[in-house]
Design a protein around this motif. Structure first.
Motif, short mmCIF file in Angstrom:
data_model
loop_
_atom_site.label_atom_id
_atom_site.label_comp_id
_atom_site.label_asym_id
_atom_site.label_seq_id
_atom_site.Cartn_x
_atom_site.Cartn_y
_atom_site.Cartn_z
N GLN A 71 41.02 46.05 27.13
CA GLN A 71 40.30 46.90 27.82
C GLN A 71 38.79 46.23 28.24
O GLN A 71 38.34 46.25 29.15
CB GLN A 71 40.17 48.31 27.32
CG GLN A 71 39.68 49.23 28.46
CD GLN A 71 39.46 50.74 28.05
OE1 GLN A 71 39.78 50.93 26.67
NE2 GLN A 71 39.15 51.45 28.76
N ALA A 72 38.21 45.69 26.81
CA ALA A 72 37.00 45.19 26.94
C ALA A 72 37.03 43.72 27.84
O ALA A 72 36.03 43.47 28.65
CB ALA A 72 36.45 44.91 25.62
N LEU A 73 38.24 43.19 27.45
CA LEU A 73 38.07 41.78 28.24
C LEU A 73 38.43 42.04 29.97
O LEU A 73 37.70 41.30 30.51
CB LEU A 73 39.55 41.12 27.85
CG LEU A 73 39.73 39.58 28.43
CD1 LEU A 73 38.56 38.74 28.22
CD2 LEU A 73 40.92 38.98 28.03
N VAL A 74 38.92 42.98 30.13
CA VAL A 74 39.36 43.33 31.58
C VAL A 74 37.98 43.71 32.28
O VAL A 74 37.45 43.30 33.33
CB VAL A 74 40.22 44.50 31.82
CG1 VAL A 74 40.11 44.96 33.31
CG2 VAL A 74 41.58 44.14 31.64
N LYS A 75 37.15 44.55 31.62
CA LYS A 75 35.70 44.72 31.90
C LYS A 75 35.02 43.50 32.21
O LYS A 75 33.98 43.49 33.07
CB LYS A 75 35.18 45.91 30.90
CG LYS A 75 35.79 47.29 31.36
CD LYS A 75 35.88 47.87 32.71
CE LYS A 75 36.66 49.17 32.78
NZ LYS A 75 36.52 49.46 34.12
N LEU A 76 35.03 42.79 31.17
CA LEU A 76 34.25 41.41 31.23
C LEU A 76 34.34 40.63 32.18
O LEU A 76 33.52 40.04 32.84
CB LEU A 76 34.25 40.60 29.74
CG LEU A 76 33.42 39.48 29.50
CD1 LEU A 76 32.04 40.07 29.17
CD2 LEU A 76 34.02 38.41 28.46
N LEU A 77 35.71 40.43 32.37
CA LEU A 77 36.11 39.88 33.99
C LEU A 77 35.58 40.37 34.93
O LEU A 77 35.45 39.55 36.06
CB LEU A 77 37.82 39.58 33.89
CG LEU A 77 38.30 38.63 32.51
CD1 LEU A 77 39.77 38.77 32.56
CD2 LEU A 77 37.86 37.25 32.72
N GLN A 78 35.80 41.68 34.97
CA GLN A 78 35.34 42.34 36.20
C GLN A 78 33.67 41.82 36.61
O GLN A 78 33.44 41.58 37.67
CB GLN A 78 35.33 43.94 35.89
CG GLN A 78 34.83 44.68 37.27
CD GLN A 78 35.02 46.16 36.90
OE1 GLN A 78 35.21 46.72 36.12
NE2 GLN A 78 34.65 46.88 38.11
N TYR A 79 33.08 41.71 35.64
CA TYR A 79 31.49 41.39 35.70
C TYR A 79 31.50 40.00 36.12
O TYR A 79 30.78 39.70 36.93
CB TYR A 79 30.94 41.67 34.16
CG TYR A 79 29.31 41.08 34.17
CD1 TYR A 79 28.43 41.65 34.88
CD2 TYR A 79 29.23 39.76 33.60
CE1 TYR A 79 27.08 41.42 34.63
CE2 TYR A 79 27.90 39.28 33.73
CZ TYR A 79 26.68 39.98 34.23
OH TYR A 79 25.23 39.30 34.49
N VAL A 80 32.33 39.15 35.31
CA VAL A 80 32.45 37.59 35.84
C VAL A 80 32.54 37.28 37.25
O VAL A 80 32.20 36.71 37.78
CB VAL A 80 33.49 36.91 34.85
CG1 VAL A 80 33.66 35.51 35.37
CG2 VAL A 80 32.79 37.00 33.52
N TYR A 81 33.73 38.27 37.75
CA TYR A 81 34.02 38.05 39.14
C TYR A 81 33.38 38.71 39.93
O TYR A 81 32.74 38.28 41.15
CB TYR A 81 35.43 38.44 39.41
CG TYR A 81 36.59 37.61 39.02
CD1 TYR A 81 37.27 36.91 39.88
CD2 TYR A 81 36.98 37.32 37.57
CE1 TYR A 81 38.31 35.97 39.65
CE2 TYR A 81 37.83 36.23 37.23
CZ TYR A 81 38.56 35.74 38.48
OH TYR A 81 39.57 34.76 37.81
#
Length: 881
Positions: free
Chosen positions: A750-760
């Motif tokens: 879940q944290a990785l998905v949110k981090l990728l949301q920030y990256v993109y």
């Protein structure tokens, strides 16, 4: 020539006699009308008559000067004829008369007021320019002296016309050659001085003339030689010439290239108390070289500590023991304080200021006879110290320096290191005294704003700067300064602090009033907003603001401002920031000021952020969320992040959004790039977690925005592995066209998905439940701006906005993942060379996912089936590369 009765009245018989003799001499020639404006021109070819006229003009000017009659109607009526005669004689260029004529011209422009001569300036400049290279050195020097005087007093109305005359006469080239010739000829120092000063004045007023000077290496080498000359007048001319060149950003870079001797000359001049004019010119050169943040940092790297030491020394030499400062010391104090405003920019120089004893210097300028006051503060309770300091502030005789003092102090505390704290007892006492003085001035600024609202005339000099300094203190990143400032401010507000709140909130409410007569002025609004932001930092007073419905008033104010913005430059409220340097710069990068013209918006968001952060669980905040549409608040804040270029308001809008679960900076293109992640169509990388779940991503996006999620050498290379807290191993395993990257068990899905949301996207939305794991992941990925937001730390004044910028993908970072080659059909460039391949034609290595997401036209091309042609072209070039 007849004289009017009004012209003759009020003059002595001697003046009247000399005036009559002047016209007797002029009448030996004759006047003709010439030019488009039918200006009178005196004409006579007889040498003796010309000599008689020059002597008559000279005697008349001497008498007028001795009797202080330069503004008398008799003089004004005579100027047309005097200038006409002088111009005619100079134009004839009689060798025997040029020396006398040029001396009289120089005397005239020195003695007569510029207002009297303005109409004749183009005529005078035209004739004087033609003699700058005359073989009689005395003539050249006198003409340069006269032109220096004219240009130093030139009105903006005449600037364009005179600039054309200078351009037609190729004046800059002539002066450059004259300066060069001085190095090899046997000429007096005065020649170099006048020519260099005239050149500097031209470069100052007309920026286009600067390039041909600073790009002339031989000319700069000549100046380098003259730096060694100890004569103060020559040194002053050199410093002024360098200052004019430094106003050009490219010129400043050129001057700083391998020319440390220039900085040595500057620092030496700033530190030289023997010659006041040289010392002043040294400070002015430093201001020109450090006029923006970038150049300032360059100078700080080379000689920052020496510059700061000279600044503080200049301040100390102007400290008051009693009475008023002499004029030369006052002017030095102003220049030193102007230069000390570099504290508003980040850099290492703040530690140099503290080390050099800037606290003591500022107090010496702020308080008369500070050394006596300093002794009286020892061992005294705070409330008694406040009374002593208030009395000293009231008695101070240098109020014009206070705006500089508060701004210098504000810059120091806003940029001090988190762990900074004075160690020596004297330094601690001085810092606390400065904070206390600023807090006392803060309450005085509120009183002044109230007096204005009650139509009482008052002097507001320094009020905005004092309030701003306190704001920087209570929100300083330095824990020691922030805690001391909040404690002292609370003590200062004990007397009337509660009573101010109602006025501050009412001022904001009045801005939404439709009756324009009742609306407060910009000064009152800004003071009220800064004051509320300071109050918000204090738990006791912040709660009072909420109880007075201050949060509702701030939200309404922001909404009204967005609907009908009021743009204000800070210099409109702080006149001390006006200077002739910034108005004359060229070729400096256009960097958006942290608050720009959005002062009111910034400080309203700052105050709102302080209340939200401190009282997010307070019943008053929960009530606000019920009264106002929370989604509308979020939309307004997102609009500020997306549509405003000014960094300050965007930082505080993003900071408030973090309390609504949105972290980062919403932007226009983020959602388009995020769509590429959701579609998965162009993904070339698969992140596999320990539970075998996976996320498909784009290597180029991660390479630019979060390289720590990738193997060190990049996944396209064979036989690589990389280990770490998150990257367990990477294998060259393909599923279709995707490359696998396995992540360690430390990574939460879940944290990785949110981090990728920030990256993109540049921002993310998350609940409190995922924040802990997200903070850990962001920390190991070194995403400092995201980490700052996740911890809800106050924005640091002056911090740049993290850019959502993918242009670096066009460079080495994104080359290995490039899958499209773009090249024009017809353009041929000589000496074209690609950094990544040997293809002969101009082209770019680009990325389909970025083009597809960012450009509707290119997306349509790819979707139409044309992409295969691009891929074939790309593969062909790759095979030849």
């Amino acid at each position: 020539m007849r004289r009017s009765k009004q012209a003759v009245m009020g003059v002595s018989s001697r003046v009247s006699t000399l005036h009559q003799r002047l016209y007797d001499a002029l009448n030996l020639g004759h006047f003709v009308r010439w030019g488009d404006d039918k200006r009178q021109k005196w004409h006579c070819t007889d040498i003796e008559t010309q000599k008689l006229v020059l002597r008559a003009i000279d005697a008349f000017l001497d008498c007028v000067s001795s009797e202080s009659l330069s503004q008398h109607p008799l003089v004004k009526e005579s100027v047309d004829d005097i200038v006409g005669a002088l111009g005619s004689i100079l134009e004839l260029k009689s060798e025997s008369l040029l020396k006398m004529a040029s001396d009289v011209a120089a005397k005239m422009v020195k003695l007569l007021p510029s207002s009297v001569l303005q109409a004749h300036v183009p005529h005078l400049v035209h004739h004087l320019l033609s003699l700058l290279s005359n073989r009689q050195l005395h003539v050249s020097i006198s003409c340069a002296t006269a032109l220096n005087c004219i240009l130093s007093n030139l009105s903006t109305k005449r600037e364009k016309e005179v600039g054309e005359i200078l351009k037609e006469g190729n004046t800059v080239f002539v002066l450059v050659m004259n300066v060069k010739d001085f190095s090899v000829g046997d000429k007096p120092t005065e020649y170099f001085q006048e020519m260099a000063l005239l050149l500097s004045r031209i470069l100052w007023r007309w920026p286009p003339s600067r390039f041909c000077v600073w790009s002339d290496s031989k000319f700069l080498d000549v100046l380098e030689i003259h730096k060694l000359n100890p004569e103060s007048s020559l040194k002053a001319a050199l410093l002024q010439l360098y200052s004019s060149l430094a106003l050009c950003g490219n010129g400043a870079k050129k001057l700083l290239e391998n020319r440390k001797s220039l900085l040595n000359l500057m620092v030496e001049s700033m530190s030289s108390p023997d010659t006041h004019s040289v010392q002043m010119d040294g400070f002015r050169l430093a201001q020109c070289l450090m006029i923006n943040e970038g150049p300032c940092q360059e100078v700080v790297k080379m000689c920052g500590e020496h510059v700061v030491k000279a600044i503080v020394t200049g301040m100390n030499s102007s400290c008051l023991s009693s009475g008023k400062l002499p004029k030369d010391q006052m002017s030095l104090a102003v220049e030193a304080c102007r230069l000390a405003l570099i504290t508003r920019w980040v850099g290492n120089h703040h530690s140099y200021f503290w080390k050099a004893g800037v606290g003591r210097a500022l107090l010496g300028l702020l308080l008369t006879d500070f050394w006596r006051i300093h002794q009286s503060l020892h061992g005294v309770p705070l409330q008694e110290q406040l009374l002593i300091l208030q009395e000293a502030l009231n008695e101070s005789s240098l109020p014009s320096l206070r705006p500089y003092i508060w701004d210098i102090l504000g810059g120091l505390v806003a940029n001090s290191a988190e762990d900074f704290a004075p160690v020596v007892h004297e330094d601690i006492l001085e810092l606390k005294a400065l904070i206390a003085c600023a807090c006392l001035a803060f309450t005085e600024s509120i009183n002044m704003a109230r007096q204005i609202s009650q139509s009482k005339i008052t002097n507001t000099i320094g009020s905005e700067s004092a309030s701003r300094a306190v704001l920087m203190m209570v929100y300083s990143p330095c824990k020691y300064i922030a805690s001391q400032a909040r404690f002292i401010l609370s003590e200062v507000l004990n007397l009337d602090g509660k009573n101010y709140i109602e006025y501050l909130v009412n001022t904001l409410n009045a801005t939404s009033c439709r009756n324009k007569v009742l609306r407060p002025g910009n000064f009152q609004v800004v003071i009220s907003l800064i004051s509320l932001a300071c109050y918000a930092s204090l738990p006791r007073y912040g709660k009072m603001v909420i109880d007075h419905q201050g949060m509702q008033s701030l939200l309404i104010f922001v909404k009204c401002w967005l609907s009908n913005p009021v743009y204000i430059k800070r210099s409109n409220l702080a006149p001390h920031l006006h200077n002739s340097y910034s108005e004359r710069v060229c070729c400096h990068p256009c960097v958006e000021d942290w608050e720009g013209k959005d002062m009111q918006l910034l400080f309203s968001l700052w105050a709102l952020a302080g209340l939200v952060h401190k009282f997010a669980s307070h019943a008053g905040f929960l009530k606000v969320k019920l009264e106002f549409d929370e989604s509308q608040i979020v939309r307004d804040l997102e609009e500020i992040c997306i549509n405003h270029s000014t960094p300050g308001p965007r930082w505080y809008a993003a900071y408030i959004l973090s309390h609504f679960g949105i972290y980062g900076f919403p932007n226009k293109c983020g959602k388009r790039i995020w769509k590429a992640f959701l579609d998965n169509e162009l993904a070339d990388l698969e992140l596999i977690l320990s539970d075998q779940s996976s996320l498909c991503v784009n290597e180029v996006i991660l390479s630019v925005r979060c390289p720590n999620l990738l193997p060190v050498q990049g996944p396209k290379l064979k036989e690589k592995s990389s280990t770490g807290p998150f990257l367990e191993q990477q294998m060259e395993t393909h599923r279709g066209s995707k490359v696998e990257v396995r992540l360690s068990a430390h990574v939460d899905h879940q944290a990785l998905v949110k981090l990728l949301q920030y990256v993109y996207m540049g921002y993310l939305q998350a609940g409190e439940d995922v924040l802990k794991n997200l903070k850990i992941l962001a920390k190991h990925c070194d995403l400092q701006p995201l980490l700052h937001m996740l911890h809800r730390r106050n924005p640091r004044y002056g911090a740049p906005i993290p850019t959502f910028d993918l242009t670096s993908a066009l460079g080495p970072v994104g080359h290995c993942s490039s899958d499209v080659l773009l090249e024009p059909n017809t353009i041929q460039l000589l000496n074209w060379r690609c950094s990544f391949c040997s293809a002969p034609n101009p082209h770019f290595h680009v990325h389909k996912v970025i083009l597809f997401s960012s450009c509707d036209y290119l997306r349509a091309l790819f979707q139409s089936g044309m992409q295969e042609r691009y891929f074939d072209q790309f593969r062909n070039h790759q095979s030849t590369g």
